[in-house]
Scaffold this motif. Structure first.
Motif, short mmCIF file in Angstrom:
data_model
loop_
_atom_site.label_atom_id
_atom_site.label_comp_id
_atom_site.label_asym_id
_atom_site.label_seq_id
_atom_site.Cartn_x
_atom_site.Cartn_y
_atom_site.Cartn_z
N ALA A 115 9.54 6.95 7.68
CA ALA A 115 9.04 6.05 6.57
C ALA A 115 7.69 5.85 6.51
O ALA A 115 7.08 5.81 7.77
N TYR A 116 6.98 5.98 5.33
CA TYR A 116 5.62 5.36 5.41
C TYR A 116 5.66 4.10 4.82
O TYR A 116 6.25 3.81 3.56
N VAL A 117 4.75 3.22 5.32
CA VAL A 117 4.62 1.90 4.65
C VAL A 117 3.25 1.83 3.93
O VAL A 117 2.35 1.86 4.89
N PHE A 118 3.20 1.94 2.82
CA PHE A 118 1.76 1.82 2.02
C PHE A 118 1.29 0.52 2.37
O PHE A 118 2.00 -0.41 2.22
N CYS A 119 -0.11 0.31 1.80
CA CYS A 119 -0.82 -0.79 1.72
C CYS A 119 -0.55 -1.82 2.86
O CYS A 119 -0.58 -2.93 2.66
N ALA A 120 -0.53 -1.02 4.29
CA ALA A 120 -0.42 -1.96 5.26
C ALA A 120 -1.80 -2.54 5.60
O ALA A 120 -2.88 -1.70 6.19
N GLY A 121 -2.37 -3.74 5.22
CA GLY A 121 -3.45 -4.26 5.45
C GLY A 121 -4.46 -4.18 4.21
O GLY A 121 -5.87 -4.31 4.30
#
Lengths: 644, 369, 92, 437, 127
Positions: free
Chosen positions: D252-258
């Protein structure tokens, strides 16, 4: 053929000697024909070794040297330097890689590594034998650049180049410089005005003596290659000479009986055939639109500077390179696309920006007060493959969010509806999107499969959408004005495309050679691209790419001469039958037809040749070779390597 | 086809949530919430409805009432749109719309009006109470100036008024949510209703869902149970219910203010302690603004908590006074305040934040149907 | 040349190695010994090594990957599920 | 002899001081050097090439980052007009006479004689000290004496003295006698006519977002760690999850981390994460044909030339794009992770299990350099990026005359934009230098 | 052991082969490399010359899409291979004696894999 070859085998500390028996290598090559001396050295690259090699060349009159050491990537230039300093042509030096490709690769097998090293060195000697002294070619180059297109980008390229000492011809097709920027009004959240921006730049341009500006000018012919292009420029008549007073200009325009749609306002208003410059367009001198003018002469009475006898002039220029900065056109929606051209309250974003400029405190269109505005995004962008433009136009999400903020700020009681396909306000532009949402703008998201529907009921217009953000709920709103957020397409300029032959991509924008390594260069040497003719960009990005193009071309031309790698293709005219294969294979347009003693043969334009050699295998008569990679060289290497 | 009504957004903002239009629909709030379930998604959808002005969707949503305002969503909202704050304020919006006289709407949207009506009511009550002849028949000194009988019938009236408007509100809410949920009174309905009622009672008794709220929060999970919002809420709620029962018992047996060992008095004391504890802690949190939810305290919250606290404190004062037999003027004043505040609480019950006490169980009940 | 060979002795007079560095060294040696022991007879996957050595699996992964990088281990196929690679000791 | 060299540097007058030898610094330096200016390129890391040299392939063309960087890096290293100082930080920059900057540099000791080291790595083999490898983003270990990574330039060893056991084994093992523990920190003073700040960006540290469990859950990694795993010079023998070396099959890719997140103080979009994640997804699907790759996003920022087509291509290859920000991650016993999010398309809260989670971390300003400017202030904007005082007309100009900015020092940007901005900074600097003379 | 001639390219695949050595990734020593500017400049006659002189296989370590000379490189290289295959057929050589693969500048591992499997194929065919 070289007769006195010096061979040096490096231990590289123990890096080579641990896995390759250096003595065996020496012994094996000592008796090769034409090998004059063989030496081993602990570190060939060490200062003392370099000096030793140099004095050997001088004292023993070696005519070629081979160093068997590490990868040429590390020290090819080091030893070429040694050769050159000692008076030997650097191309008579051959480096043999017995570290990465022998001792290290076969550190598990000393016999094998030694055997391979011997053959590699022999191949190197074979290559050295066949080596030719090559001179890097120097051609004079004019430190002069033709910048085509005088929008913000073109003007920035010109100013940048001029400040670095390059002579610039700034060539604008239109009668006024400034490009698209003055049409936008406010161009940033800080309130920068497009017209003021272009005014500043125009003043900078005229202030510099080494920039010559041509307006109404078009490139009609080009010949030559990098460093030395000859161009013909056609200058269309302006029909106005001198600098008429503002009143005279006004009177003449009023006197002109011919009305045509005003391009500057994207057809929202009419202008006369006698064109007045808009705010932000320069020079502030009128021009007569030849295609519309009926030559009735009404204007001559009002303005004495009008001169209807002017004709097209052609001038010739000599330049070292081009920077093409021809910009973009807003996408023109098809008839009926979201009601465009059918409903009277459907306009494009550029038109809306003009409308905003034309209205003072109240937003009125077609006599109707506007309160609810529906923006429909991605018109002409991100379309289906077979339908049209598949690319994202980059600037529109930010531009529309900013437009919405500005509209609300200027006209107060406005409600903005954004029908989008996912907002792409990248980087700091996110703050513009945030400002738009915070002021209460309504964002609705649709997919390409189910685009918003526009419906007229009575005298009201409604936009209907299946909103992804509300779990696919069908929503509808009334809208007083529908603004189609149109993307960018490259500005049409067929004449130029014909002349310069810059390759375009599937998106019809000009293609750079390599997006990261050489982002402003094209495969045609000396023809650079910048700004939105390459891909959609905002002003900042346009300016950056324009100045990057200036840096690139200045660094090439500034010395007044070009130094070309001597690894070039060479034609043997005796063998050539001109079949055109090589010229078709060449990606750099470097092979031309010429005649020698009445025979049509190929000729290499050395300033365009990059030395890739793509032309060599396609020749049916083996008449073309790459210097340093001739049949004799490569095949003698193969012979050496094939020895059992 | 649903019409977007952007004008409504402005109306909603008047109930106290200002930033929700900053929302960019990432759904963090919904997913970070411990109380969202497969078939009930909030707060994002409520934010969305508010932005689009979908009034009917808001009024018919049970989700509004499933939130306990732990504030996790507001604390983690990447755009600082305050979804949790919006939930609280949408509940006011809903209450104001369920309540048909328009009084609630005015009080929520207009602070001066709210203060004014509270004060006027207090003055009216005081005037009314003071102009009545002293009751000499009741021996207890406490009722010398305000006769017990009067209080009694007055209280009955207040209760009836409150009951009536609450009833109307409940019916309105039932119709909104019922339409959305398509509830029909078939045979099965009653079986389901019993089950649903059980669940609601269970929830009200233990606040089990509210406990979930706090257990994952980065702030509250580190604090002792008695300091967590659910417990504070539980003490206020049960304190109030306890006091309500005690007062009702007093009414029924018409023998108030006797010995504190009387069962209804014992109940009243315990409930009072709970309520004072709860409202003290809650006021403290709000003063210190320890989370975004507490930072967003509106006039109605201050009034409500303040009244509860005052009612409790004055109650204990009087209890001590009675126990000591201190027939002092000051104690009569305190009684007057106590009565006025209690009466106001009851009278405004259906018109204030307090109304959630019956809307929330009803919504939960309908949710479980 | 001679003088240069002793530069370590010169720096030792002015500075001491950090105790944490020795700890890290000790831990690595311990892990390496255990891992080597586990791989003595046959190639194993990381979970198998972890089980055989009682090293927490995350640490086993880290140290085995370090050993792989330092050339002490090599890869020898993958299990039937295509999930875990087998590692073996590299013959010196 | 060494002393002589030092004085040589001390007295040097450079036309341009370029601070930071990432791609922006290199590009500016190269362009100016080609124009004939003398450039001093200062880099605080032991090798040049910045972050790009550590990447696997680059979007949207999928050419390998090393193939693009290494020619630029060696061109820079070879250029006769460029002097490179690695392991060097700028301490102070003061304008002395009207148009000169007097610069104080601090060069940290490498403890290895740079010109003599052949990069044979014998010292590394001999070294007993084990340290986390920062160039593999702590996925594996390195020795205390080490070459940063295989394609580092200069490809020369250095000693991490803080973790060194001072055993001297490296010195014994070195075949070219280039270990030198007597090296000391040096202070260098130079003069420069102009300065280009190309100090790049910082990566967001996701440990700040507790709900994502980075640092606690081994299988939650950053995109940079995945980038290293995908690069040919990778830390593992294949793409493996760090908890147990398993080949992942549900990533899984979690976008907008930070990024785009006020709660971590970074409200803007990082401009590159959508695309590098899309690129990684394509590479993963190529490397692990059986793997499922899901990407959880808010909006896809596929805005540049060829980007949107690249994103569509990833979808066609089977990448699952899900609209919805990941709210929280919880770990299961077996190391798998449960991701909780609202599926925006349906409006439902959903939980999905994955065996490896990659946080698409954003990029932040790296404003430390502003402190070295004395007397004049190098201004920053609200987000701590170097303020561009003439944003639209001359993006490279800063608040100090003669000091220019290039690349991500001014704003988040991708590689082509960085190269362009570096080119623009070169033009601006060159024009400035021409005005001076 | 079969002998293989590798044509590598100076900017792209040669660095990969160097890297293989640097990483001590072993492959048979009877693999010899001649590097050229671009894989599309390899003449079929050179390849044929190699077979004539006793090489068992020729491997083209092509630039692929990384080529700095432009996109046409891959197609041109493919043409070279096709032409050579025709010539090989005439001489009775097996097409499998010529292999091509794109090798990026850090593709050390793929290079070693390609070359070892090529070697295996060649030795099997000889037996």
């Amino acid at each position: 053929m070289k007769k006195k070859i010096g061979v040096y085998v490096c231990h590289c500390g123990g890096n080579i000697s641990d896995h390759v028996d250096i003595e065996k290598v020496k012994a094996a090559v000592r008796d090769e024909a034409d090998v004059y001396l063989v030496k081993n050295t602990l570190f060939a690259c060490a200062d003392s070794s370099q000096k030793e090699i140099g004095s050997d060349i001088e004292n023993e009159h070696l005519d070629a040297i081979v160093v068997a050491s590490c990868s040429p990537k590390l020290h090819l230039n080091t030893f070429r330097g040694v050769a050159q300093r000692a008076g030997l042509n650097p191309y008579n030096y051959v480096q043999v890689n017995i570290r990465e490709q022998s001792s290290w690769a076969h550190s598990d097998n000393k016999t094998g590594a030694t055997e391979k090293a011997i053959l590699l060195v022999k191949a190197g000697i074979a290559k050295a034998k066949e080596s030719e002294a090559l001179q890097s070619l120097k051609i004079p180059a004019a430190n002069v650049v033709a910048v085509i297109g005088a929008g913000v980008g073109g003007m920035k390229t010109a100013i940048g180049l001029a400040d670095m000492g390059t002579e610039v011809y700034l060539i604008e097709k239109d009668f006024f410089v400034g490009g698209r920027t003055p049409q936008w009004g406010t161009v940033s959240p800080n309130g920068d005005e497009g017209a003021i921006l272009t005014e500043k730049l125009y003043k900078e341009v005229v202030r510099r003596p080494n920039i010559t500006l041509f307006t109404g000018a078009e490139l009609v012919e080009k010949s030559g290659s990098i460093g030395n292009f000859d161009l013909k420029i056609a200058l269309r008549p302006r029909f106005v000479s001198g600098n008429p007073s503002t009143e005279a200009m006004q009177r003449a325009a009023e006197a002109c009986p011919v009305a045509v749609k005003d391009d500057f306002n994207f057809g929202l208003t009419n202008r006369r055939a006698f064109m007045l410059p808009a705010q932000g367009q320069f020079p502030q001198v009128p021009a007569i639109d030849q295609s519309a003018c009926t030559r009735c002469g009404e204007c001559t009475a009002a303005c004495h500077e009008v001169d209807l006898t002017q004709e097209v002039q052609t001038i010739t220029l000599h330049v070292g390179a081009f920077v093409v900065n021809t910009g973009f056109d807003p996408y023109q929606p098809a008839q009926g696309e979201y009601g465009y051209g059918e409903l009277d309250n459907v306009i494009t974003l550029p038109q809306f920006r003009r409308l905003m400029e034309m209205n003072e405190s109240e937003l009125v269109f077609n006599g109707k007060k506007i309160k609810k505005i529906a923006y429909i995004y991605c018109v002409g962008s991100r379309q289906d493959d077979d339908e049209g433009n598949t690319y994202c136009s980059r600037y529109c999400c930010t531009a529309t969010s900013l437009t919405a903020v500005l509209a609300k700020k200027k006209f107060g009681n406005i409600i903005n509806f954004h029908f989008n396909r996912g907002i792409r306000t990248y980087g700091k532009h996110e703050l513009v999107y945030e400002a738009a949402s915070k002021q209460g703008d309504i964002f609705l998201q649709f997919s390409l499969k189910s685009i918003p529907q526009i419906e007229k009921r009575g005298n009201k217009t409604y936009v209907k959408v299946k909103d992804i953000l509300t779990a696919g709920k069908e929503l509808e709103t009334e809208a007083d004005l529908i603004v189609l957020v149109t993307g960018m397409v490259p500005r049409k300029n067929e004449l130029l495309a014909q002349q310069l032959k810059i390759p375009t991509g599937r998106d019809h924008f000009f293609n750079e050679i390599h997006m990261k390594l050489r982002p402003v260069e094209t495969v045609i040497d000396g023809v650079l691209i910048a700004g939105t003719c390459q891909s959609p960009k905002n002003i900042l990005e346009t300016v950056n790419s324009s100045m990057a193009a200036a840096a690139k071309i200045n660094s090439v031309l500034t010395k007044g001469e070009l130094s070309l790698e001597p690894t070039l293709a060479k034609v043997n005219p005796a063998a050539c039958d001109w079949c055109d294969n090589c010229s078709k294979a060449c990606p750099f347009d470097a092979i031309l037809q010429t005649e020698i003693n009445g025979k049509k043969v190929a000729r290499v334009n050395e300033s365009n040749c990059k030395g890739c050699g793509m032309c060599t295998p396609v020749c049916p008569t083996d008449a073309i070779d790459l210097a340093g990679y001739t049949n004799a060289q490569v095949e003698s290497m193969i012979d050496a390597l094939a020895e059992a | 086809m649903t019409q977007i009504q952007p004008e409504l957004t402005e109306d909603i903002k008047k109930y106290g949530a200002f930033d929700f239009t900053a929302c960019y629909n990432c759904g963090n709030c919904t997913a970070v919430c411990n109380l969202t379930e497969k078939n009930s998604n909030f707060p994002r959808m409520m934010v969305r409805y508010s932005m689009l002005g979908l009034k009917e969707e808001i009024l018919s949503s049970k989700e509004l009432w499933m939130c306990y305002a732990c504030g996790e969503c507001s604390d983690t909202c990447p755009r600082e749109a305050g979804p949790g704050v919006l939930m609280s304020n949408l509940r006011r919006y809903a209450i104001a719309n369920y309540e048909k006289t328009g009084l609630t709407r005015l009080m929520f949207k207009n602070n001066p009006f709210f203060i004014a009506i509270t004060l006027i009511l207090a003055v009216v009550l005081a005037f009314f109470l003071l102009t009545i002849k002293p009751d000499t028949e009741v021996a207890r000194w406490l009722f010398r100036y305000v006769p017990y009988e009067v209080l009694h019938s007055f209280g009955m009236g207040a209760f009836a008024l409150m009951g009536l408007s609450a009833f109307v509100g409940v019916v309105v809410m039932w119709r909104h949510i019922g339409k959305e949920k398509k509830i029909a009174f078939t045979g099965e309905f009653f079986k389901k209703a019993v089950n649903a009622a059980k669940k609601v009672i269970g929830e009200v008794a233990t606040l089990k869902r509210y406990q979930n709220c706090d257990s994952d929060s980065s702030i509250w999970s580190k604090k002792a149970v008695w300091l967590r919002p659910w417990f504070v809420h539980w003490t206020i709620m049960w304190g109030f219910i306890g006091l309500l029962v005690a007062t009702t018992l007093d009414f029924i047996f018409k023998d108030p203010a006797t010995t504190i060992w009387w069962p209804s008095r014992i109940l009243g004391t315990i409930a009072g302690i709970l309520m004072v504890y709860g409202s003290t802690v809650a006021l403290n949190y709000r003063f210190r603004k320890i989370t975004k939810t507490y930072a967003n305290t509106l006039m109605a919250d201050w009034m409500f908590l303040g009244f509860l606290w005052l009612a409790g404190i004055t109650g204990f004062w009087l209890e001590i006074a009675v126990a000591m037999g201190a027939d002092l003027f000051i104690n009569h004043v305190v009684l007057m305040i106590h009565i006025i505040i209690s009466m106001e609480l009851v009278i405004l019950f259906a018109f204030s934040k307090f109304a959630h006490a019956f809307y929330r169980p009803l919504a939960l009940f309908m949710h479980n149907l | 040349m001679e003088a240069k060979q002793k530069t370590i002795d010169i720096i030792k007079q002015t500075r001491k190695a950090a105790p944490e560095a020795f700890e890290a060294r000790k831990l690595y040696l311990k892990m390496r010994k255990a891992i080597a022991e586990a791989l003595k007879d046959e190639p194993k996957t990381i979970p198998q090594v972890a089980e055989a050595t009682n090293i927490p699996i995350g640490e086993a992964t880290y140290y085995m990957m370090a050993m792989l990088k330092f050339g002490e281990l090599s890869v020898n196929g993958i299990d039937d599920m295509d999930e875990y690679y087998f590692y073996e000791l590299k013959k010196a | 002899m060494e002393i002589q060299q030092e004085t040589c540097i001390n007295e040097s007058l450079y036309d341009v001081l370029v601070i930071g030898a990432g791609i922006a610094g290199e590009e500016s330096a190269l362009k100016l050097a080609d124009m004939g200016y003398r450039v001093l390129l200062v880099e605080k890391e032991p090798s040049i090439g910045g972050k790009m040299i550590l990447l696997s392939k680059v979007f949207p063309t999928l050419d390998c980052a090393a193939c693009i960087t290494t020619p630029k890096v060696s061109e820079t290293a070879r250029h006769p007009n460029i002097t490179i100082l690695t392991l060097t930080e700028v301490e102070e920059i003061v304008r002395d006479t009207k148009n000169r900057f007097s610069v104080t540099l601090k060069k940290k000791p490498r403890y290895v004689v740079e010109k003599d080291c052949t990069g044979c790595q014998e010292c590394e083999k001999a070294c007993p000290a084990i340290v986390n490898d920062q160039f593999q983003f702590n996925l594996t270990a390195r020795k205390a004496v080490y070459i940063p990574f295989t394609i580092a330039n200069p490809r020369v060893a250095l000693i991490d003295i803080d973790n060194c056991l001072l055993c001297g084994a490296c010195e014994k093992a070195c075949p070219s006698n280039c270990i030198d523990f007597t090296q000391k920190e040096e202070q260098l003073k130079i003069t420069a006519k102009s300065v280009i700040v190309s100090t790049g960006f910082k990566l967001f540290d996701p440990i700040q977002i507790e709900r994502y469990g980075f640092g606690r859950y081994k299988n939650v990694i950053t995109s940079m760690q995945m980038e290293r795993q995908l690069a040919p010079t990778r830390p593992f023998n294949n793409i493996l999850r760090p908890s147990d070396g398993k080949v992942p099959d549900k990533i899984a890719y979690v976008f907008c981390a930070g990024s785009r997140d006020h709660t971590v103080g970074n409200p803007i979009c990082s401009q590159v994460c959508c695309m590098y994640s899309t690129k990684q997804a394509q590479l993963l699907m190529g490397a692990l044909p059986m793997a499922d790759v899901s990407l959880y996003y808010i909006n896809i920022r596929a805005f540049g030339k060829g980007f949107d087509e690249f994103y569509e291509q990833a979808k066609d290859m089977g990448a699952k794009y899900v609209k919805g920000k990941i709210a929280s991650i919880t770990e299961k016993e077996n190391g798998n992770l449960i991701l909780r999010y609202e599926d925006i398309a349906t409006g439902k809260v959903t939980e999905k299990e994955h065996d490896l989670v990659v946080l698409s971390v954003g990029i932040l300003a790296n404003p430390g350099i502003t402190r070295v400017f004395k007397k004049e202030r190098l201004e920053t904007d609200a987000l701590n990026y170097i303020r561009q005082t003439d944003l639209l007309q001359s993006p490279a100009i800063t608040s100090i005359e003669g000091v220019f900015a290039a690349g991500t020092a001014t704003a988040p940007m991708d590689i082509p934009d960085t190269i362009m901005s570096a080119g623009a900074a070169a033009t601006e600097t060159s024009s400035y230098l021409a005005r001076l003379s | 052991m079969p002998k293989i001639l590798v044509f590598s390219t100076e900017k792209i695949s040669d660095p990969a082969i160097d890297l293989a050595g640097l990483l001590k990734k072993h492959y048979p020593y009877t693999v010899y490399t001649i590097s050229v500017p671009c894989s599309s400049c390899i003449k079929p006659r050179w390849i044929m010359h190699a077979y004539e002189k006793g090489f068992d296989g020729v491997f083209i370590a092509a630039d692929g899409s990384d080529c700095s000379y432009g996109e046409s490189c891959s197609d041109r290289t493919a043409e070279v291979v096709a032409t050579t295959h025709r010539l090989m057929k005439e001489k009775g050589l097996k097409p499998s004696q010529l292999k091509m693969a794109a090798i990026c500048s850090v593709c050390a591992e793929p290079f070693v894999k390609h070359i070892t499997s090529f070697m295996k194929d060649l030795s099997q065919k000889e037996n």
